[in-house]
Write a protein that holds these residues in place. Structure first.
Motif, PDB file in Angstrom:
ATOM      1  N   TRP A  78      50.952  43.831  34.047  1.00  0.00           N
ATOM      2  CA  TRP A  78      49.626  43.282  33.763  1.00  0.00           C
ATOM      3  C   TRP A  78      49.445  41.946  34.488  1.00  0.00           C
ATOM      4  O   TRP A  78      48.418  41.707  35.128  1.00  0.00           O
ATOM      5  CB  TRP A  78      49.491  43.150  32.242  1.00  0.00           C
ATOM      6  N   LEU A  79      50.456  41.082  34.433  1.00  0.00           N
ATOM      7  CA  LEU A  79      50.374  39.790  35.121  1.00  0.00           C
ATOM      8  C   LEU A  79      50.307  39.966  36.640  1.00  0.00           C
ATOM      9  O   LEU A  79      49.531  39.281  37.315  1.00  0.00           O
ATOM     10  CB  LEU A  79      51.577  38.912  34.758  1.00  0.00           C
ATOM     11  N   HIS A  80      51.114  40.881  37.177  1.00  0.00           N
ATOM     12  CA  HIS A  80      51.062  41.149  38.619  1.00  0.00           C
ATOM     13  C   HIS A  80      49.649  41.535  39.033  1.00  0.00           C
ATOM     14  O   HIS A  80      49.135  41.057  40.039  1.00  0.00           O
ATOM     15  CB  HIS A  80      52.025  42.282  39.006  1.00  0.00           C
ATOM     16  N   ARG A  81      49.048  42.423  38.263  1.00  0.00           N
ATOM     17  CA  ARG A  81      47.704  42.886  38.618  1.00  0.00           C
ATOM     18  C   ARG A  81      46.712  41.728  38.599  1.00  0.00           C
ATOM     19  O   ARG A  81      45.884  41.594  39.496  1.00  0.00           O
ATOM     20  CB  ARG A  81      47.257  43.984  37.659  1.00  0.00           C
ATOM     21  N   ILE A  82      46.807  40.882  37.602  1.00  0.00           N
ATOM     22  CA  ILE A  82      45.902  39.735  37.503  1.00  0.00           C
ATOM     23  C   ILE A  82      46.119  38.790  38.685  1.00  0.00           C
ATOM     24  O   ILE A  82      45.158  38.314  39.306  1.00  0.00           O
ATOM     25  CB  ILE A  82      46.090  39.011  36.155  1.00  0.00           C
ATOM     26  N   ILE A  83      47.365  38.517  39.022  1.00  0.00           N
ATOM     27  CA  ILE A  83      47.673  37.600  40.131  1.00  0.00           C
ATOM     28  C   ILE A  83      47.219  38.195  41.462  1.00  0.00           C
ATOM     29  O   ILE A  83      46.605  37.510  42.285  1.00  0.00           O
ATOM     30  CB  ILE A  83      49.175  37.239  40.162  1.00  0.00           C
ATOM     31  N   VAL A  84      47.505  39.464  41.704  1.00  0.00           N
ATOM     32  CA  VAL A  84      47.077  40.103  42.952  1.00  0.00           C
ATOM     33  C   VAL A  84      45.554  40.078  43.043  1.00  0.00           C
ATOM     34  O   VAL A  84      44.997  39.760  44.103  1.00  0.00           O
ATOM     35  CB  VAL A  84      47.637  41.540  43.070  1.00  0.00           C
ATOM     36  N   ASN A  85      44.866  40.375  41.952  1.00  0.00           N
ATOM     37  CA  ASN A  85      43.401  40.325  41.979  1.00  0.00           C
ATOM     38  C   ASN A  85      42.901  38.913  42.242  1.00  0.00           C
ATOM     39  O   ASN A  85      41.925  38.721  42.982  1.00  0.00           O
ATOM     40  CB  ASN A  85      42.815  40.869  40.677  1.00  0.00           C
ATOM     41  N   ALA A  86      43.547  37.916  41.666  1.00  0.00           N
ATOM     42  CA  ALA A  86      43.160  36.525  41.928  1.00  0.00           C
ATOM     43  C   ALA A  86      43.374  36.188  43.408  1.00  0.00           C
ATOM     44  O   ALA A  86      42.543  35.496  44.015  1.00  0.00           O
ATOM     45  CB  ALA A  86      43.956  35.575  41.035  1.00  0.00           C
ATOM     46  N   CYS A  87      44.464  36.685  43.974  1.00  0.00           N
ATOM     47  CA  CYS A  87      44.715  36.467  45.409  1.00  0.00           C
ATOM     48  C   CYS A  87      43.626  37.120  46.256  1.00  0.00           C
ATOM     49  O   CYS A  87      43.097  36.498  47.185  1.00  0.00           O
ATOM     50  CB  CYS A  87      46.069  37.054  45.808  1.00  0.00           C
ATOM     51  N   LEU A  88      43.317  38.357  45.943  1.00  0.00           N
ATOM     52  CA  LEU A  88      42.302  39.068  46.714  1.00  0.00           C
ATOM     53  C   LEU A  88      40.942  38.394  46.584  1.00  0.00           C
ATOM     54  O   LEU A  88      40.192  38.289  47.564  1.00  0.00           O
ATOM     55  CB  LEU A  88      42.233  40.534  46.282  1.00  0.00           C
ATOM     56  N   ASP A  89      40.625  37.908  45.388  1.00  0.00           N
ATOM     57  CA  ASP A  89      39.373  37.164  45.194  1.00  0.00           C
ATOM     58  C   ASP A  89      39.346  35.922  46.078  1.00  0.00           C
ATOM     59  O   ASP A  89      38.338  35.629  46.724  1.00  0.00           O
ATOM     60  CB  ASP A  89      39.191  36.754  43.735  1.00  0.00           C
ATOM     61  N   ARG A  90      40.436  35.173  46.086  1.00  0.00           N
ATOM     62  CA  ARG A  90      40.518  33.965  46.916  1.00  0.00           C
ATOM     63  C   ARG A  90      40.391  34.319  48.394  1.00  0.00           C
ATOM     64  O   ARG A  90      39.701  33.631  49.152  1.00  0.00           O
ATOM     65  CB  ARG A  90      41.842  33.235  46.682  1.00  0.00           C
ATOM     66  N   LEU A  91      41.071  35.375  48.822  1.00  0.00           N
ATOM     67  CA  LEU A  91      41.023  35.769  50.232  1.00  0.00           C
ATOM     68  C   LEU A  91      39.624  36.225  50.646  1.00  0.00           C
ATOM     69  O   LEU A  91      39.194  35.961  51.770  1.00  0.00           O
ATOM     70  CB  LEU A  91      42.044  36.877  50.505  1.00  0.00           C
ATOM     71  N   ARG A  92      38.908  36.883  49.766  1.00  0.00           N
ATOM     72  CA  ARG A  92      37.548  37.345  50.080  1.00  0.00           C
ATOM     73  C   ARG A  92      36.570  36.183  50.240  1.00  0.00           C
ATOM     74  O   ARG A  92      35.555  36.325  50.907  1.00  0.00           O
ATOM     75  CB  ARG A  92      37.052  38.292  48.993  1.00  0.00           C
ATOM     76  N   ARG A  93      36.875  35.064  49.585  1.00  0.00           N
ATOM     77  CA  ARG A  93      35.978  33.910  49.632  1.00  0.00           C
ATOM     78  C   ARG A  93      36.113  33.080  50.900  1.00  0.00           C
ATOM     79  O   ARG A  93      35.306  32.195  51.136  1.00  0.00           O
ATOM     80  CB  ARG A  93      36.236  32.993  48.432  1.00  0.00           C
ATOM     81  N   ILE A  94      37.150  33.345  51.671  1.00  0.00           N
ATOM     82  CA  ILE A  94      37.347  32.546  52.884  1.00  0.00           C
ATOM     83  C   ILE A  94      37.111  33.394  54.113  1.00  0.00           C
ATOM     84  O   ILE A  94      37.173  34.623  54.072  1.00  0.00           O
ATOM     85  CB  ILE A  94      38.766  31.927  52.941  1.00  0.00           C
ATOM     86  N   ALA A 150      51.754  50.867  41.413  1.00  0.00           N
ATOM     87  CA  ALA A 150      50.529  51.666  41.341  1.00  0.00           C
ATOM     88  C   ALA A 150      49.591  51.125  40.264  1.00  0.00           C
ATOM     89  O   ALA A 150      48.384  51.014  40.470  1.00  0.00           O
ATOM     90  CB  ALA A 150      50.868  53.133  41.071  1.00  0.00           C
ATOM     91  N   ALA A 151      50.164  50.748  39.124  1.00  0.00           N
ATOM     92  CA  ALA A 151      49.345  50.184  38.051  1.00  0.00           C
ATOM     93  C   ALA A 151      48.760  48.837  38.450  1.00  0.00           C
ATOM     94  O   ALA A 151      47.590  48.548  38.174  1.00  0.00           O
ATOM     95  CB  ALA A 151      50.186  50.035  36.773  1.00  0.00           C
ATOM     96  N   VAL A 152      49.549  48.006  39.120  1.00  0.00           N
ATOM     97  CA  VAL A 152      49.072  46.690  39.554  1.00  0.00           C
ATOM     98  C   VAL A 152      47.892  46.835  40.511  1.00  0.00           C
ATOM     99  O   VAL A 152      46.891  46.138  40.396  1.00  0.00           O
ATOM    100  CB  VAL A 152      50.211  45.887  40.230  1.00  0.00           C
ATOM    101  N   LEU A 153      48.008  47.754  41.461  1.00  0.00           N
ATOM    102  CA  LEU A 153      46.975  47.905  42.479  1.00  0.00           C
ATOM    103  C   LEU A 153      45.890  48.899  42.090  1.00  0.00           C
ATOM    104  O   LEU A 153      44.901  49.051  42.814  1.00  0.00           O
ATOM    105  CB  LEU A 153      47.613  48.304  43.816  1.00  0.00           C
ATOM    106  N   GLY A 154      46.075  49.585  40.976  1.00  0.00           N
ATOM    107  CA  GLY A 154      45.056  50.517  40.500  1.00  0.00           C
ATOM    108  C   GLY A 154      44.908  51.749  41.373  1.00  0.00           C
ATOM    109  O   GLY A 154      43.796  52.249  41.569  1.00  0.00           O
ATOM    110  N   VAL A 155      46.036  52.233  41.910  1.00  0.00           N
ATOM    111  CA  VAL A 155      46.016  53.441  42.741  1.00  0.00           C
ATOM    112  C   VAL A 155      47.092  54.401  42.244  1.00  0.00           C
ATOM    113  O   VAL A 155      47.924  54.042  41.412  1.00  0.00           O
ATOM    114  CB  VAL A 155      46.259  53.099  44.239  1.00  0.00           C
TER     115      VAL A 155
END
Length: 188
Positions: A78-94, A150-155
């Protein structure tokens, strides 16, 4: 709120204690997992500042949404998924950034070989598609089982397996292109 100190509770118990109002429970979760989450964020963003921001965003989100944990995965997943999503959000903003800076080949002779290999792998990772990079980061570098990645990345698990296989092949080709067949970090 709990009879035992937070350091004696497992992750699920800590999350439940946090939701029940224990002021120390989430701090213990953070202490246990911050380094691993930092490593995931750094490999995902390839930028220490972005990684630090993403880890902060992710843990704040986990703190606030702890009651959304359904218990069908491990807390670390669960934490991995949240952190990866936070990373992807940050990367999309730049805006897209340049790749890792080039380093002088003459300097490589003075550097420790494992550092050179690590830099070469990071540079190669930056060149492969995001899905492959994330799958390899979680499975090969962080040691997550395929089912958790797979659970972290939702695939699907098969998607993780194929992304890892394609990513490893792409990395091997990139490293061979750079160093030839005699590359010490490559496959033989």
């Amino acid at each position: 709120m709990t009879e035992r100190p937070p350091s004696e509770l497992d992750d699920r118990e800590l999350l439940a204690a946090h939701c029940a109002g224990d002021p120390d429970a989430f701090g213990e979760l953070f202490r246990r997992h911050r380094d691993r989450m930092w490593a995931v964020a750094l490999r995902t963003t390839r930028d220490p500042e972005l990684a630090a921001d993403a880890v902060q965003d992710g843990f704040i989100s986990a703190f606030r949404r702890a009651d959304s944990f359904r218990g069908d995965a491990q807390v670390t997943t669960w934490l991995h998924r949240i952190i990866v999503n936070a990373c992807l959000d940050r990367l999309r903003r730049i805006k897209p950034t340049s790749e890792l800076p080039e380093y002088d080949l003459a300097d490589r002779h003075d550097a420790h070989s494992s550092t050179v290999i690590r830099l070469d792998v990071q540079e190669a990772l930056a060149k492969i598609p995001e899905g492959q990079r994330l799958a390899l980061t979680l499975v090969d570098m962080q040691g997550l089982p395929v089912v958790e990645a797979a659970a972290v990345l939702g695939v699907a698990e098969g998607t993780i397996k194929s992304r890892c296989a394609r990513g490893r092949t792409a990395l091997a080709e990139l490293l061979r292109d750079k160093h030839g067949d005699g590359y010490v970090g490559g496959t033989s």
